[in-house]
Motif scaffolding. Structure first.
Motif, PDB file in Angstrom:
ATOM      1  N   SER A 237      -5.343  -4.292  -6.302  1.00 12.36           N
ATOM      2  CA  SER A 237      -5.877  -5.083  -7.413  1.00 12.36           C
ATOM      3  C   SER A 237      -5.358  -6.505  -7.264  1.00 12.36           C
ATOM      4  CB  SER A 237      -5.439  -4.512  -8.760  1.00 12.36           C
ATOM      5  OG  SER A 237      -5.882  -3.185  -8.917  1.00 12.36           O
ATOM      6  N   PHE A 238      -6.282  -7.475  -7.331  1.00 15.03           N
ATOM      7  CA  PHE A 238      -5.917  -8.878  -7.177  1.00 15.03           C
ATOM      8  C   PHE A 238      -6.384  -9.678  -8.379  1.00 15.03           C
ATOM      9  CE2 PHE A 238      -6.786  -7.248  -2.917  1.00 15.03           C
ATOM     10  CZ  PHE A 238      -5.633  -7.583  -2.242  1.00 15.03           C
ATOM     11  N   LEU A 239      -5.608 -10.687  -8.709  1.00 11.05           N
ATOM     12  CA  LEU A 239      -6.033 -11.701  -9.662  1.00 11.05           C
ATOM     13  C   LEU A 239      -5.945 -13.039  -8.946  1.00 11.05           C
ATOM     14  CD1 LEU A 239      -6.951 -11.570 -12.632  1.00 11.05           C
ATOM     15  CD2 LEU A 239      -4.649 -12.348 -13.268  1.00 11.05           C
ATOM     16  N   ILE A 240      -7.068 -13.747  -8.898  1.00 11.80           N
ATOM     17  CA  ILE A 240      -7.166 -15.007  -8.169  1.00 11.80           C
ATOM     18  C   ILE A 240      -7.647 -16.081  -9.137  1.00 11.80           C
ATOM     19  CG2 ILE A 240      -8.292 -16.216  -6.244  1.00 11.80           C
ATOM     20  CD1 ILE A 240      -8.706 -13.409  -4.983  1.00 11.80           C
ATOM     21  N   ALA A 241      -7.012 -17.246  -9.113  1.00 11.91           N
ATOM     22  CA  ALA A 241      -7.421 -18.353  -9.981  1.00 11.91           C
ATOM     23  C   ALA A 241      -7.460 -19.636  -9.162  1.00 11.91           C
ATOM     24  CB  ALA A 241      -6.467 -18.506 -11.158  1.00 11.91           C
ATOM     25  N   ASN A 242      -8.578 -20.331  -9.247  1.00 11.14           N
ATOM     26  CA  ASN A 242      -8.733 -21.589  -8.509  1.00 11.14           C
ATOM     27  C   ASN A 242      -8.389 -21.417  -7.031  1.00 11.14           C
ATOM     28  OD1 ASN A 242      -9.422 -23.247 -10.830  1.00 11.14           O
ATOM     29  ND2 ASN A 242      -7.286 -23.035 -11.442  1.00 11.14           N
ATOM     30  N   ASN A 243      -8.849 -20.289  -6.467  1.00  9.47           N
ATOM     31  CA  ASN A 243      -8.652 -19.968  -5.053  1.00  9.47           C
ATOM     32  C   ASN A 243      -7.182 -19.784  -4.687  1.00  9.47           C
ATOM     33  OD1 ASN A 243     -11.466 -20.112  -4.402  1.00  9.47           O
ATOM     34  ND2 ASN A 243     -11.304 -22.350  -4.429  1.00  9.47           N
ATOM     35  N   ARG A 244      -6.341 -19.502  -5.669  1.00 11.59           N
ATOM     36  CA  ARG A 244      -4.932 -19.223  -5.407  1.00 11.59           C
ATOM     37  C   ARG A 244      -4.585 -17.846  -5.948  1.00 11.59           C
ATOM     38  NH1 ARG A 244      -1.605 -24.868  -6.215  1.00 11.59           N
ATOM     39  NH2 ARG A 244      -3.274 -26.283  -5.595  1.00 11.59           N
ATOM     40  N   LEU A 245      -3.663 -17.195  -5.275  1.00 12.00           N
ATOM     41  CA  LEU A 245      -3.273 -15.845  -5.650  1.00 12.00           C
ATOM     42  C   LEU A 245      -2.356 -15.888  -6.871  1.00 12.00           C
ATOM     43  CD1 LEU A 245      -3.804 -13.009  -4.521  1.00 12.00           C
ATOM     44  CD2 LEU A 245      -1.667 -13.206  -3.242  1.00 12.00           C
ATOM     45  N   VAL A 246      -2.755 -15.169  -7.915  1.00 10.57           N
ATOM     46  CA  VAL A 246      -1.960 -15.113  -9.137  1.00 10.57           C
ATOM     47  C   VAL A 246      -1.096 -13.853  -9.148  1.00 10.57           C
ATOM     48  CG1 VAL A 246      -2.024 -15.039 -11.658  1.00 10.57           C
ATOM     49  CG2 VAL A 246      -3.735 -16.376 -10.405  1.00 10.57           C
ATOM     50  N   SER A 247      -1.714 -12.715  -8.853  1.00  6.75           N
ATOM     51  CA  SER A 247      -0.996 -11.448  -8.875  1.00  6.75           C
ATOM     52  C   SER A 247      -1.685 -10.461  -7.955  1.00  6.75           C
ATOM     53  CB  SER A 247      -0.945 -10.893 -10.303  1.00  6.75           C
ATOM     54  OG  SER A 247      -0.272  -9.663 -10.350  1.00  6.75           O
ATOM     55  N   VAL A 248      -0.906  -9.575  -7.367  1.00 11.87           N
ATOM     56  CA  VAL A 248      -1.449  -8.509  -6.537  1.00 11.87           C
ATOM     57  C   VAL A 248      -0.603  -7.262  -6.742  1.00 11.87           C
ATOM     58  CG1 VAL A 248      -0.122  -9.396  -4.559  1.00 11.87           C
ATOM     59  CG2 VAL A 248      -1.972  -7.768  -4.169  1.00 11.87           C
ATOM     60  N   VAL A 249      -1.258  -6.130  -6.948  1.00 15.50           N
ATOM     61  CA  VAL A 249      -0.567  -4.836  -7.028  1.00 15.50           C
ATOM     62  C   VAL A 249      -1.274  -3.875  -6.088  1.00 15.50           C
ATOM     63  CG1 VAL A 249       0.183  -5.221  -9.408  1.00 15.50           C
ATOM     64  CG2 VAL A 249      -1.956  -4.027  -8.985  1.00 15.50           C
ATOM     65  N   GLN A 250      -0.541  -2.875  -5.617  1.00 16.87           N
ATOM     66  CA  GLN A 250      -1.127  -1.947  -4.656  1.00 16.87           C
ATOM     67  C   GLN A 250      -0.705  -0.516  -4.952  1.00 16.87           C
ATOM     68  OE1 GLN A 250       0.540  -3.179  -0.813  1.00 16.87           O
ATOM     69  NE2 GLN A 250       1.891  -1.410  -0.851  1.00 16.87           N
ATOM     70  N   GLU A 251      -1.489   0.406  -4.442  1.00 17.67           N
ATOM     71  CA  GLU A 251      -1.158   1.830  -4.550  1.00 17.67           C
ATOM     72  C   GLU A 251       0.123   2.085  -3.768  1.00 17.67           C
ATOM     73  OE1 GLU A 251      -1.744   5.809  -5.737  1.00 17.67           O
ATOM     74  OE2 GLU A 251      -0.927   5.035  -3.881  1.00 17.67           O
ATOM     75  N   LYS A 252       1.033   2.855  -4.344  1.00 19.70           N
ATOM     76  CA  LYS A 252       2.357   3.009  -3.735  1.00 19.70           C
ATOM     77  C   LYS A 252       2.328   3.796  -2.438  1.00 19.70           C
ATOM     78  CE  LYS A 252       3.816   7.132  -6.355  1.00 19.70           C
ATOM     79  NZ  LYS A 252       4.821   7.647  -7.305  1.00 19.70           N
ATOM     80  N   THR A 253       1.232   4.528  -2.161  1.00 18.54           N
ATOM     81  CA  THR A 253       1.177   5.302  -0.924  1.00 18.54           C
ATOM     82  C   THR A 253       0.728   4.475   0.274  1.00 18.54           C
ATOM     83  OG1 THR A 253      -1.065   6.032  -1.487  1.00 18.54           O
ATOM     84  CG2 THR A 253       0.744   7.483  -2.101  1.00 18.54           C
ATOM     85  N   VAL A 254       0.337   3.208   0.062  1.00 18.52           N
ATOM     86  CA  VAL A 254      -0.035   2.354   1.190  1.00 18.52           C
ATOM     87  C   VAL A 254       1.203   2.100   2.041  1.00 18.52           C
ATOM     88  CG1 VAL A 254      -0.882   0.075   1.878  1.00 18.52           C
ATOM     89  CG2 VAL A 254      -1.910   1.250  -0.069  1.00 18.52           C
ATOM     90  N   LEU A 255       1.080   2.345   3.320  1.00 19.20           N
ATOM     91  CA  LEU A 255       2.212   2.165   4.219  1.00 19.20           C
ATOM     92  C   LEU A 255       2.651   0.709   4.228  1.00 19.20           C
ATOM     93  CD1 LEU A 255       1.035   4.331   7.253  1.00 19.20           C
ATOM     94  CD2 LEU A 255       2.541   4.995   5.383  1.00 19.20           C
ATOM     95  N   GLU A 256       3.950   0.489   4.365  1.00 14.11           N
ATOM     96  CA  GLU A 256       4.500  -0.864   4.329  1.00 14.11           C
ATOM     97  C   GLU A 256       3.905  -1.742   5.422  1.00 14.11           C
ATOM     98  OE1 GLU A 256       6.781  -3.964   2.813  1.00 14.11           O
ATOM     99  OE2 GLU A 256       6.360  -1.974   2.007  1.00 14.11           O
ATOM    100  N   ASP A 257       3.719  -1.188   6.629  1.00  6.28           N
ATOM    101  CA  ASP A 257       3.183  -1.993   7.723  1.00  6.28           C
ATOM    102  C   ASP A 257       1.657  -2.047   7.718  1.00  6.28           C
ATOM    103  OD1 ASP A 257       2.752   0.608   8.374  1.00  6.28           O
ATOM    104  OD2 ASP A 257       3.544   0.495  10.415  1.00  6.28           O
ATOM    105  N   ALA A 258       1.027  -1.429   6.708  1.00  2.50           N
ATOM    106  CA  ALA A 258      -0.436  -1.440   6.642  1.00  2.50           C
ATOM    107  C   ALA A 258      -0.948  -2.278   5.472  1.00  2.50           C
ATOM    108  CB  ALA A 258      -0.963  -0.013   6.504  1.00  2.50           C
TER     109      ALA A 258
END
Length: 505
Positions: A237-258
Motif C-alpha cells: 500500500s502506497f500513499l504518494i503526494a506531488n510525485n513524492r512518497l508519503v507512506s508505504v506499508v507491506q505484507e509481512k510475509t514479503v521477503l526482505e530481499d524481494a
C-alpha cells in the motif's frame, strides 16, 4: 489449446470509475496482444520546459535541424530491425536509421562480440540489448556511458512493466519480425514521460525516490491507517503526494530481499503521472514490476483521495486480479479514517524546505541519500532562485551527474571529490552511511566546504524523521483459500503472466 487473452474496460457499478480486467494468457498465434494501457486515455502532454507537445515531437521532421539539435535521442527496435519507439520523430520515417543501428549490432555480433558504445567529438552512442529488443541512446549531454545505459535499462523496464519479460520473449520466439508497436500503441506517452523525468529528476541517478517532508508523528499515523485497511492478497500500500512518497506499508510475509526497489517505484509513479485517466476515478490495471518479478503482474488499484486537485494518490498492489471491489473497500476505509482525523490536511500543510532554511553558509543546493533507512529514501531541497529555469536545472544536474560518475568510477572509485567549476564549487562524499553531493558558491575552499557539510549533516540528522521513511511498517493479510494468483480462471487456460509471484511472498 490456443492460449487467449481478453481485456475488458468497464465502469464499476456504483463508483463511476474504470476497471481493467485483463486475463493472464495471450493470443500467440495471431500476435494480437491488446495493451491495457492503450485504453487508458493517454492525453498529449507538454514536454518539460517546452511548448511542443508529444504529438508534435512524434511528427517532427527527421531531416530538420531542430530534430538534430535535441540533446538526447532514444530509439527502441527489435532484432529484426523493426522500429518500436523513438523519442523524437516518427518511427516509420526512422526505419532506415534503425536498420543501420541493427546492422552495426549484427556486424559486431558476427565477430563474437557485443557492441557497447560509439564516441565522437559531440555525441556518445550507447547500445543495450535485452533479449529480442535493442535500445540505443544518442546523446550530446555530459552523461557517461554507464549513466546512459542505466537510462536505457529504465526504458526497457518500463516496457516490461506493460507486457512482462516472458510475454515479450514468447512473442519474438514465435515471430521474429513481430511489430511490437501494436502492443505499445497508446503508451508512447509513458515512455516519453519517463525520459522527460529522467532528464530533470536526480532521484534516478541516486537510485532513490524522494520522500515528502512530513513530521514523523503524521507519517506514522498515515501508515497506521494504511495498516488497518487490508484485505487478502493485498501486498503493498502506497500513499504518494506531488510525485513524492508519503507512506508505504507491506505484507509481512514479503521477503526482505524481494521488497520493491526504487526503479520499480519510479515505473509505478511514472505510469500514474503519464495519464490523466488516473484522475478520473478508480483505476484497476495490471502492472509488472521487473525488479520484483519480471514475468508476472501485480494488479494495481489507483485512486486520488483529494479530487479535483488530485495531488494525493493511493496505490494498492494485489496478486488477485478479481480484487477490485475489495481494494475499493480498503480505499473507503482509508477515506473515512482520513476524514475523521483530517489527515489530508497534514499532507496539504507540508512545509517544503529551502537551502536558506538550513543555515549553512555558501550552500546553494545538495542531494542526500541515507543507506540505513528504507532503500528508496532520498532528500534534496527545493530549487533556489539560482536554479529556477529549466536550463539552470539541467546545468546543475549535469554537474551532479559528472560528480556521480567520477566518484563511482569502476576503475577508480573515490570517497571524497572536490571540484571547482565556473559558477559553483561541488563536493561529493560517499560513506557506508550516506551519499551526498553538495553545491557551493564558487570561491569555497575544500576545507571550508567539508566544514559546512558537517553542519549540514547535523541538520539532516536532526530532521531525518521528517525527511525520510525511517522504517517500513508491515501488516498481516493471509491469502484467500483457493484464490491465489496462479490458479485464477479456467484450468484449461494456462496462465503465463502470474507464475512465480506468490513464491516471493
Amino acid at each position: 489449446n490456443t492460449p487467449k487473452r481478453k481485456e475488458k474496460l468497464k465502469s464499476s457499478d456504483n463508483r463511476g470509475s474504470w476497471e481493467f480486467q485483463p486475463e493472464d494468457t495471450l493470443i500467440e498465434e495471431t500476435g494480437n496482444f491488446p495493451s491495457t494501457l492503450a485504453q487508458a486515455n493517454f492525453n498529449g502532454q507538454k514536454k518539460a520546459g517546452s511548448a511542443v507537445d508529444g504529438i508534435a515531437y512524434r511528427n517532427e521532421d527527421i531531416m530538420s535541424e531542430s530534430w538534430r539539435q535535441h540533446r538526447k535521442h532514444v530509439f527502441v527496435l527489435s532484432e529484426a530491425g523493426k522500429p518500436i519507439y523513438s523519442r523524437y520523430g516518427n518511427e516509420e520515417a526512422l526505419s532506415s536509421t534503425m536498420g543501420v543501428m541493427m546492422a552495426l549490432v549484427s556486424f559486431v555480433q558476427a565477430g563474437g562480440n557485443m557492441i557497447q558504445s560509439i564516441f565522437s567529438d559531440e555525441h556518445t552512442v550507447v547500445f543495450l540489448q535485452k533479449g529480442p529488443l535493442v535500445f540505443v541512446s544518442v546523446s550530446a549531454t555530459r552523461q557517461s556511458e554507464q549513466q546512459l545505459r542505466s537510462e536505457l535499462l529504465h526504458v526497457y523496464h518500463q516496457i516490461v512493466s506493460m507486457l512482462t519479460q516472458a510475454s515479450i520473449n514468447c512473442i519474438f520466439e514465435r515471430r521474429k519480425n513481430f511489430d511490437l508497436r501494436r502492443l505499445l500503441f497508446g503508451s508512447e506517452k509513458v515512455l516519453d514521460g519517463l525520459l522527460d523525468v529522467m532528464d530533470s529528476d536526480p532521484s534516478f541517478m541516486l537510485s532513490a525516490v524522494q520522500c515528502l517532508p512530513l513530521p514523523s508523528s503524521s507519517r506514522d499515523a498515515l501508515s497506521h491507517i494504511l495498516q488497518k485497511a487490508v484485505t487478502p492478497n493485498l501486498v503493498f500500500s502506497f500513499l504518494i503526494a506531488n510525485n513524492r512518497l508519503v507512506s508505504v506499508v507491506q505484507e509481512k510475509t514479503v521477503l526482505e530481499d524481494a521488497r520493491l526497489k526504487p526503479s520499480d517505484l519510479h515505473l509505478l509513479c511514472n505510469l500514474i503521472r503519464a495519464s490523466f485517466a488516473f484522475q478520473a476515478g478508480e483505476i484497476w490495471t495490471p502492472i509488472c514490476l521487473p525488479l520484483f518479478n519480471h514475468d508476472c503482474y501485480f494488479y494495481a488499484y489507483v485512486a486520488y483521495l483529494d479530487p479535483p486537485e488530485c495531488t494525493v494518490c493511493l496505490v494498492l498492489l494485489s496478486t488477485d486480479k478479481e480484487a477490485f471491489y475489495a481494494m475499493a473497500e480498503c480505499k473507503r476505509k482509508i477515506e473515512e479514517a482520513f476524514a475523521s482525523q483530517n489527515a489530508l490536511q497534514w499532507v496539504a500543510n507540508t512545509q517544503f524546505y529551502y537551502v536558506d532554511d538550513i543555515g549553512v553558509a555558501n550552500l546553494k543546493h545538495f542531494l542526500y541519500k541515507p543507506s540505513k533507512f528504507f532503500s528508496s529514501s532520498s532528500g534534496f531541497p527545493e530549487m533556489e532562485v539560482a536554479y529556477r529555469s529549466q536550463e539552470e536545472r539541467i546545468h546543475l544536474l549535469d554537474l551532479y551527474r559528472n560528480m556521480h560518475n567520477r566518484i563511482h568510477s569502476t576503475s577508480r572509485p573515490l570517497k571524497l571529490l572536490y571540484h571547482s567549476a565556473g559558477q559553483e564549487t561541488l563536493l561529493a562524499w560517499v560513506t557506508s552511511k550516506f551519499e551526498m553531493f553538495a553545491c557551493f558558491t564558487p570561491l569555497v575552499t575544500k576545507k571550508s566546504a567539508i566544514s559546512e557539510l558537517t553542519k549540514l549533516l547535523r541538520w539532516i540528522k536532526k530532521e531525518e524523521d521528517r525527511l525520510f521513511i525511517c522504517h517500513l511498517p508491515k501488516y498481516s493479510s493471509a491469502p484467500q483459500p483457493g484464490r491465489s494468483s496462479t490458479d485464477r480462471g479456467s484450468s484449461d487456460r494456462p496462465n503465463t503472466s502470474d507464475t512465480g509471484l506468490l513464491s516471493l511472498l
